[in-house]
Each structure stands twice: as C-alpha cells, then as structure tokens.
Design a protein around this motif. Structure first.
Motif, mmCIF file in Angstrom:
data_model
loop_
_atom_site.group_PDB
_atom_site.id
_atom_site.type_symbol
_atom_site.label_atom_id
_atom_site.label_comp_id
_atom_site.label_asym_id
_atom_site.label_seq_id
_atom_site.Cartn_x
_atom_site.Cartn_y
_atom_site.Cartn_z
ATOM 1 N N THR A 56 45.031 96.915 71.718
ATOM 2 C CA THR A 56 46.361 96.342 71.899
ATOM 3 C C THR A 56 46.267 95.015 72.438
ATOM 4 O O THR A 56 47.068 94.312 72.722
ATOM 5 N N SER A 57 45.013 94.075 72.637
ATOM 6 C CA SER A 57 44.938 92.864 73.218
ATOM 7 C C SER A 57 44.732 91.981 72.229
ATOM 8 O O SER A 57 43.884 91.902 71.242
ATOM 9 N N TRP A 68 46.224 96.795 66.603
ATOM 10 C CA TRP A 68 47.310 97.886 66.712
ATOM 11 C C TRP A 68 48.517 97.281 66.902
ATOM 12 O O TRP A 68 49.354 98.052 66.148
ATOM 13 N N PRO A 69 48.916 96.432 67.794
ATOM 14 C CA PRO A 69 50.489 95.976 67.573
ATOM 15 C C PRO A 69 50.926 95.365 66.258
ATOM 16 O O PRO A 69 51.855 95.727 65.950
ATOM 17 N N HIS A 249 53.353 89.501 70.620
ATOM 18 C CA HIS A 249 52.042 90.402 70.456
ATOM 19 C C HIS A 249 52.016 91.609 71.350
ATOM 20 O O HIS A 249 50.728 92.194 71.502
ATOM 21 N N GLN A 250 52.830 91.959 72.169
ATOM 22 C CA GLN A 250 52.907 92.746 73.168
ATOM 23 C C GLN A 250 53.125 94.140 72.514
ATOM 24 O O GLN A 250 53.944 94.353 71.529
ATOM 25 N N LEU A 251 52.831 95.094 73.423
ATOM 26 C CA LEU A 251 53.339 96.506 73.291
ATOM 27 C C LEU A 251 53.847 97.139 74.749
ATOM 28 O O LEU A 251 53.411 96.510 75.547
#
Length: 314
Positions: A56-57, A68-69, A249-251
């Motif tokens: 996720t980074s 994943w994002p 780019h965040q979740l």
C-alpha cells in the motif's frame, strides 16, 4: 480437374494466411507480456511479487513501492462506471432497435457511436470545465455540509468537496463506455428472429412483454459481450481518468477524494521516473494491468460460453 487443383491450392494459401495472422496476434501479446515482465522483474525481485502487488506504500523518495492502491482504484472505477452505464446503454439499445422510428433510431445510434470517436483528452477537458464545477457545487458540497451537520462520521467517507476525485472520474468514464455496450446490445437485439416476436404477439403479448420475455433473453449473449467490451475499455482508460481522478496514492478511498488507477500512475510518473527501481515498479504495474485485463476477458469468455451452452440446451 485443373480448376479444382487451383481451388484447393488457393484454399490452403488462404487458410495458411489466416493461421499466420492469428498466430501473430498471440505472439505479439506474449511478447508484450514478456517485455513488461522483464521490465518489472527488478521490482518483483526486490519486494516480492505478492508484497508488491498488495503493498500500500508508494514512496518514490524512499523507493518503497506497492501496487495495491492503483489496482484497487482501477477495479473500483471500472466497476462503478460499468454499473452506472449499463442501464442507460441497454435502454438506448432497446429504444433504437424496438421503439424508435427507423430514421430517428439511426440518428440516435450515430450520435451514440460518435461518443466512441471522441479523444479521451476531450472528455477530460469537458470534465474539468463542465462536470467538475457541477459535481462540486451541486453534489459534493451539499452532501459534505449535510454530513458535517447531521452525520460527522460520514465526512471521512465523502471527503473534501473539490470536484476532482473518484466521483467525477467515474461519471466521465461511464459516459465514455456507453457506446461500446450499447452498440453490441443494439446489434444483438436486431438479430433476434422476427418469428420469435410474432409468436409472442400472436399470444396477445404487449411490446414490453415481447422485449422482456423474448428479445432480451435471446440477445443476452450479445448484451453481455458489449458489457465485457465496455469493461475492457474502462480498465485501460488513461487520459480522461488521469485528468479527473486526483491522482492520490493513499488508502482508503473516499467517494469524493482523490485516487489513482494503474494506467493513470504510469502516465503521470513514467517520464519523471529517475531511479531504476521506480521505472521497474511502473513497468511491473503495467504487467499487472495486462494480467488483470487478460483475466477479466478469460472470465467473461467462460461466462459467455456457459450462457451460450444454456441457450442451446434449452
């Protein structure tokens, strides 16, 4: 005898040409996948295939990358756009093929097909200058203010009312894929035999009953094929989504907040990737997008075969 020999020779040449061209398509697709895999091998080796896929980074400074994002953003935007566009595209196909006069149906069909000819950057510009202010002022801001006064817990779900984000990107994407599903559904409906309709009319059925009980079940294979084509178009869309989605780019995602897709992050960062690992990570995302599109098409082909088998059995 001589004509038969030449005919047999020409048939063999034509069959060989078809096999060559068909095999060339498979070879080109395999070479594309291989080149993407080689380009992304460094990222897969450094982080691990599954760790990179579900990471996720995305930090280019510290060279920490995870897809994943963007994978989730691609799936969410494509599924949401397909959900929104399905009923309007099917309704347009039914209206053109069953209800509208021939001259009017041709005009509507031409206008819908014209949507597919517009460049995606035109959709992006229209979205920025027309759709974004409408969404921001008449949808996002009222909902945000309502949630602030009555349900503060929903403020994180909605996100800031900027107009640039998931909602605008999904709306424009749904408009872009309508011609693909509508055109195939229209052709499938027109291919329903006239005898099927006349049999229902002879039993006293109304036009809507004929459409619901005969036309749609008979044409469901073509309708589903149009849905698959629209989904494939949505998965690979780049420019319009890049211009409207906000490229965050965040979740987790919020309904109005920024997000990114696999295609948009490649378009945004490919020319600015200075490090080898950053470039390899972008190519790895391209490989994952290739695999995702392949899996979607294989699953759709399997479902279409199952539907065709069921129709033949009945």
């Amino acid at each position: 005898m001589r004509g038969k020999m030449y005919g047999s020779l020409s048939d063999r040449i034509f069959a060989g040409l078809l096999l060559t061209l068909g095999g060339a398509v498979i070879v080109i697709a395999a070479l594309m996948a291989w080149e993407l895999w080689l380009g992304g091998a460094a990222a897969f080796h450094n982080f691990g295939f599954w760790a990179f896929t579900f990471g996720t980074s995305w930090d280019a400074v510290n060279e920490r990358f995870g897809a994943w994002p963007f994978l989730l953003g691609t799936v969410v935007t494509s599924a949401a756009a397909l959900t929104i566009s399905f009923l309007p595209s099917l309704a347009a196909a039914i209206a053109i093929a069953e209800y509208a006069p021939r001259w009017l149906g041709e005009v509507i069909a031409y206008l819908i097909d014209l949507l597919a000819a517009l460049p995606s950057v035109v959709y992006g510009l229209w979205g920025i200058f027309v759709l974004v202010p409408l969404v921001r002022d008449h949808v996002e801001q009222p909902l945000f203010l309502w949630s602030a006064g009555h349900a503060p817990s929903l403020m994180g779900l909605f996100g800031p009312p900027t107009g640039i984000g998931m909602l605008s990107a999904v709306l424009v994407l749904s408009l872009m894929i309508i011609p693909y599903s509508s055109s195939l559904a229209r052709d499938a409906i027109r291919l329903v035999p006239r005898e099927q309709r006349e049999a229902m009319y002879a039993l006293g059925a109304t036009r809507w009953e004929v459409v619901r009980r005969v036309v749609l079940p008979y044409a469901r294979g073509g309708i589903f094929a149009g849905v698959v084509l629209a989904l494939a178009r949505a998965l690979g869309e780049t420019m319009a989504v890049t211009m409207l989605i906000g490229n965050g780019h965040q979740l987790p995602f919020s309904v109005f907040g920024p997000a990114a897709t696999m295609a948009s992050v490649i378009a945004n960062e490919f020319t600015e990737a200075t490090g080898d690992l950053h470039l390899s990570s972008l190519l790895a995302i391209g490989f994952l997008l290739f695999v995702l599109s392949l899996l979607v098409n294989l699953a759709a082909d399997w479902m279409l075969r199952r539907m065709s088998f069921g129709e033949g059995r009945r």
